[in-house]
Design a protein around this motif. Sequence first.
Motif, PDB file in Angstrom:
ATOM      1  N   SER A 292       9.282 -22.848  23.296  1.00  0.00           N
ATOM      2  CA  SER A 292       8.724 -23.639  21.989  1.00  0.00           C
ATOM      3  C   SER A 292       7.610 -23.029  21.531  1.00  0.00           C
ATOM      4  O   SER A 292       7.089 -22.171  22.022  1.00  0.00           O
ATOM      5  CB  SER A 292       8.178 -25.061  22.375  1.00  0.00           C
ATOM      6  OG  SER A 292       6.957 -24.886  23.358  1.00  0.00           O
ATOM      7  N   GLY A 293       7.387 -23.161  20.370  1.00  0.00           N
ATOM      8  CA  GLY A 293       6.278 -22.333  19.548  1.00  0.00           C
ATOM      9  C   GLY A 293       6.714 -20.937  19.138  1.00  0.00           C
ATOM     10  O   GLY A 293       7.721 -20.531  18.944  1.00  0.00           O
ATOM     11  N   CYS A 294       5.686 -20.319  19.705  1.00  0.00           N
ATOM     12  CA  CYS A 294       6.077 -18.684  19.680  1.00  0.00           C
ATOM     13  C   CYS A 294       6.793 -18.405  20.945  1.00  0.00           C
ATOM     14  O   CYS A 294       6.397 -18.727  22.110  1.00  0.00           O
ATOM     15  CB  CYS A 294       4.562 -17.985  19.751  1.00  0.00           C
ATOM     16  SG  CYS A 294       4.770 -16.037  19.942  1.00  0.00           S
ATOM     17  N   ARG A 295       8.000 -17.506  20.638  1.00  0.00           N
ATOM     18  CA  ARG A 295       8.806 -17.222  21.753  1.00  0.00           C
ATOM     19  C   ARG A 295       8.019 -16.211  22.663  1.00  0.00           C
ATOM     20  O   ARG A 295       8.871 -15.863  23.834  1.00  0.00           O
ATOM     21  CB  ARG A 295       9.935 -16.566  21.080  1.00  0.00           C
ATOM     22  CG  ARG A 295      10.630 -17.810  20.190  1.00  0.00           C
ATOM     23  CD  ARG A 295      12.321 -17.089  19.399  1.00  0.00           C
ATOM     24  NE  ARG A 295      12.786 -18.285  18.998  1.00  0.00           N
ATOM     25  CZ  ARG A 295      14.081 -18.236  18.788  1.00  0.00           C
ATOM     26  NH1 ARG A 295      14.651 -17.038  18.755  1.00  0.00           N
ATOM     27  NH2 ARG A 295      14.656 -19.179  18.109  1.00  0.00           N
ATOM     28  N   CYS A 307      -0.023 -21.738  20.678  1.00  0.00           N
ATOM     29  CA  CYS A 307       1.127 -20.702  20.629  1.00  0.00           C
ATOM     30  C   CYS A 307       2.235 -21.741  21.054  1.00  0.00           C
ATOM     31  O   CYS A 307       3.237 -21.207  20.975  1.00  0.00           O
ATOM     32  CB  CYS A 307       0.958 -19.717  21.562  1.00  0.00           C
ATOM     33  SG  CYS A 307      -0.287 -18.426  21.191  1.00  0.00           S
ATOM     34  N   LYS A 310       2.984 -24.411  17.908  1.00  0.00           N
ATOM     35  CA  LYS A 310       3.281 -23.967  16.476  1.00  0.00           C
ATOM     36  C   LYS A 310       4.173 -22.739  16.563  1.00  0.00           C
ATOM     37  O   LYS A 310       3.719 -21.916  17.486  1.00  0.00           O
ATOM     38  CB  LYS A 310       2.116 -23.954  15.782  1.00  0.00           C
ATOM     39  CG  LYS A 310       1.471 -25.284  15.259  1.00  0.00           C
ATOM     40  CD  LYS A 310       0.356 -25.077  14.549  1.00  0.00           C
ATOM     41  CE  LYS A 310      -0.385 -26.347  13.944  1.00  0.00           C
ATOM     42  NZ  LYS A 310      -1.583 -26.092  12.964  1.00  0.00           N
ATOM     43  N   THR A 311       5.130 -22.659  15.776  1.00  0.00           N
ATOM     44  CA  THR A 311       5.747 -21.648  15.503  1.00  0.00           C
ATOM     45  C   THR A 311       4.908 -20.518  14.406  1.00  0.00           C
ATOM     46  O   THR A 311       4.457 -21.098  13.426  1.00  0.00           O
ATOM     47  CB  THR A 311       6.999 -21.461  14.801  1.00  0.00           C
ATOM     48  OG1 THR A 311       7.840 -22.467  15.747  1.00  0.00           O
ATOM     49  CG2 THR A 311       7.868 -20.279  14.685  1.00  0.00           C
ATOM     50  N   HIS A 326      -0.230 -16.002  15.807  1.00  0.00           N
ATOM     51  CA  HIS A 326      -1.458 -16.843  15.596  1.00  0.00           C
ATOM     52  C   HIS A 326      -2.593 -16.086  15.645  1.00  0.00           C
ATOM     53  O   HIS A 326      -3.664 -16.688  14.990  1.00  0.00           O
ATOM     54  CB  HIS A 326      -1.088 -18.103  16.529  1.00  0.00           C
ATOM     55  CG  HIS A 326      -0.096 -19.065  16.510  1.00  0.00           C
ATOM     56  ND1 HIS A 326      -0.106 -19.745  15.120  1.00  0.00           N
ATOM     57  CD2 HIS A 326       0.804 -19.568  17.146  1.00  0.00           C
ATOM     58  CE1 HIS A 326       1.298 -20.553  15.453  1.00  0.00           C
ATOM     59  NE2 HIS A 326       1.536 -20.311  16.632  1.00  0.00           N
TER      60      HIS A 326
END
Length: 328
Positions: A292-295, A307, A310-311, A326
């Motif tokens: 999820s969020g940042c891969r 991270c 949120k993407t 981010h």
Amino acid sequence: MKRNEKGPFHQEPLMEIKNLKKYFKTGKKEVLKAVDDVSFTIYKGETLGLVGESGCGKSTTGRTLMRLYDATDGEVLFQKEQVHGKKNLSQLKQFNRKVQMIFQDPYSSLNPRKTVADIIAEGIDIHGLAATKEERQKKVLHLLETVGLNKSHANRYPHEFSGGQRQRIGIARALAVEPEFIIADEPISALDVSIQAQVVNLMKRLQKEKDLTYLFIAHDLSMVKHISDRVGVMYLGGIVELATSNDLYDEPLHPYTQALLSAIPVPDPDIEKKRNRIILSGDLPSPSNPPSGCRFRTRCPMATDTCAQKTPIWKEAKPNHWVACHLF
């Protein structure tokens, strides 16, 4: 205007990729997100390098741009016209002539039952670019010389050549239809290091002579810098950073790009001893079940709680230097 003098940003876009997705069904409910929401522009006359680990989606991106795969979602525009969707035979032939591909494996990409002349002339025959057998032969011999091979090679078969020579034959085949845009899918990864530089230098020379535009896909970052005007970095189906070649190598912003660049060996042993290598923890997550969020957060040394939630937004952190992180 000389290439690299002002960068490619004053040139007209040749190919525009908008929110491109390519998914593969791998089970009843499982979907592999090979390319997931990728956007970038390729400008006329430039070389855009695309780098990243194996399995990050580089080759799938190239093959989707070429129509070897149908896009799951998003748009690909070549000279402002849609690449995907229904096209008649005439439109397909026109696109296939303007856009060509050089494949990774020079051993399996050439038909072993055909002579070199017939392999190179395949596109000439399909598109009716030679009125007579004599004209066809003349074009083939000229193409062989153009890529640094002998006229005498025309009647031989692929198994009689080395890997570097076969890749030159592959380049000649791509050039035969006088394309505007060439997608080079890891064209040097199967070759000896001594041959790699020869093939890259050949591609650079041909680009100047024939006003070609390249998408150069590779995982060897040092070679990508040598040929590319701009470089995009892919991770797990998405582009995390895109900048001019010099900017990306001199001041990488994304932690993943920093880790990739820290792995390139430096020829000076004294500097090499003092360098800090960024070692990534853990394995590459599955594209079927990305974090999820940042891969990249599961392997990132700078990851925070944000991270995971949120993407990161794709943003221009500096002029012509884009990043999805981010930290910026």
